[in-house]
Motif scaffolding. Structure first.
Motif, mmCIF file in Angstrom:
data_model
loop_
_atom_site.group_PDB
_atom_site.id
_atom_site.type_symbol
_atom_site.label_atom_id
_atom_site.label_comp_id
_atom_site.label_asym_id
_atom_site.label_seq_id
_atom_site.Cartn_x
_atom_site.Cartn_y
_atom_site.Cartn_z
ATOM 1 N N TRP A 35 0.824 -1.216 0.000
ATOM 2 C CA TRP A 35 0.000 0.000 0.000
ATOM 3 C C TRP A 35 0.851 1.256 0.000
ATOM 4 N N GLY A 36 2.042 1.196 0.571
ATOM 5 C CA GLY A 36 2.934 2.345 0.561
ATOM 6 C C GLY A 36 3.436 2.692 -0.825
ATOM 7 N N CYS A 37 3.536 1.681 -1.681
ATOM 8 C CA CYS A 37 4.019 1.904 -3.044
ATOM 9 C C CYS A 37 2.908 2.284 -4.017
ATOM 10 N N GLY A 128 3.333 3.277 -12.477
ATOM 11 C CA GLY A 128 4.641 3.182 -11.830
ATOM 12 C C GLY A 128 4.538 2.554 -10.455
ATOM 13 N N GLY A 129 3.441 2.848 -9.752
ATOM 14 C CA GLY A 129 3.199 2.248 -8.437
ATOM 15 C C GLY A 129 3.048 0.748 -8.517
ATOM 16 N N THR A 133 5.438 -1.771 -6.675
ATOM 17 C CA THR A 133 4.821 -2.767 -5.798
ATOM 18 C C THR A 133 5.270 -4.176 -6.154
ATOM 19 N N LEU A 134 5.291 -4.482 -7.439
ATOM 20 C CA LEU A 134 5.703 -5.827 -7.868
ATOM 21 C C LEU A 134 7.148 -6.135 -7.488
ATOM 22 N N ILE A 135 7.969 -5.101 -7.405
ATOM 23 C CA ILE A 135 9.374 -5.287 -7.032
ATOM 24 C C ILE A 135 9.531 -5.314 -5.509
ATOM 25 N N ILE A 139 10.308 -8.479 -2.126
ATOM 26 C CA ILE A 139 11.601 -8.226 -1.475
ATOM 27 C C ILE A 139 11.378 -7.985 0.016
ATOM 28 N N THR A 140 10.351 -7.206 0.341
ATOM 29 C CA THR A 140 10.046 -6.926 1.744
ATOM 30 C C THR A 140 9.652 -8.188 2.481
ATOM 31 N N TYR A 141 8.768 -8.981 1.895
ATOM 32 C CA TYR A 141 8.311 -10.203 2.564
ATOM 33 C C TYR A 141 9.490 -11.128 2.876
#
Length: 163
Positions: A35-37, A128-129, A133-135, A139-141
């Motif tokens: 959601w941040g992205c 772009g979001g 998000t897809l990137i 990576i975060t998880y």
């Protein structure tokens, strides 16, 4: 610089110190990052917290994960996100025109200023979001899951060594 280091250390301890499974913690952070992205600044928590309840993720992580976009990072992230989106949509927006339009939005921090940017810029923002998000979400998880597991393994080894 010292305050920034202290903030990162505090954030790290909030992440690894949560009493839950690494998957639960990582899921919350990934939800926050998602959601941040993809969502404009200020709306992320409205979506992040309910999503963390639905997908059973960390509420702390879902909140803190949205901080990828904050008062300091949006000056870089939003124009870059719009530029990437404009390349995908091939709508002819230049980086300088995006930066000028987004500068007004960032300075005013209002949704009316965002809506005044026009359809091409808004579509570029969301396109772009989606890419960001897809990137960033996977990576975060996996990054948070790795960090939490490594921390807990290290603590377990220290506990065993101390006995």
């Amino acid at each position: 610089m010292i305050k920034l280091k202290e903030k990162f250390i505090s954030l790290y301890h909030k992440m690894v110190g949560e009493n839950a499974t690494p998957e639960y913690i990582a899921r919350g952070w990934a939800i926050g990052m998602f959601w941040g992205c993809i969502c404009p600044f200020g709306l992320q928590l409205i979506f992040s917290i309910p999503t963390s309840f639905i997908l059973k993720g960390s509420k702390i992580g879902a909140t803190l994960g949205t901080f990828i976009t904050n008062h300091f990072s949006i000056f870089v992230i939003y124009p870059l996100q719009c530029y990437i989106g404009s390349l995908i949509l091939a709508n002819g927006l230049t980086y300088s025109s995006i930066k000028a339009a987004m500068g007004k939005v960032i300075n005013e921090q209002s949704y009316s200023a965002l809506l005044e940017c026009g359809t091409d810029l808004l579509m570029s923002f969301f396109a772009g979001g989606v890419i960001l998000t897809l990137i960033m979400t996977p990576i975060t998880y996996f990054g948070v899951k790795f960090i939490v597991k490594a921390y807990r393994q290290r603590k377990m080894k220290e506990k065993i060594a101390g006995q």
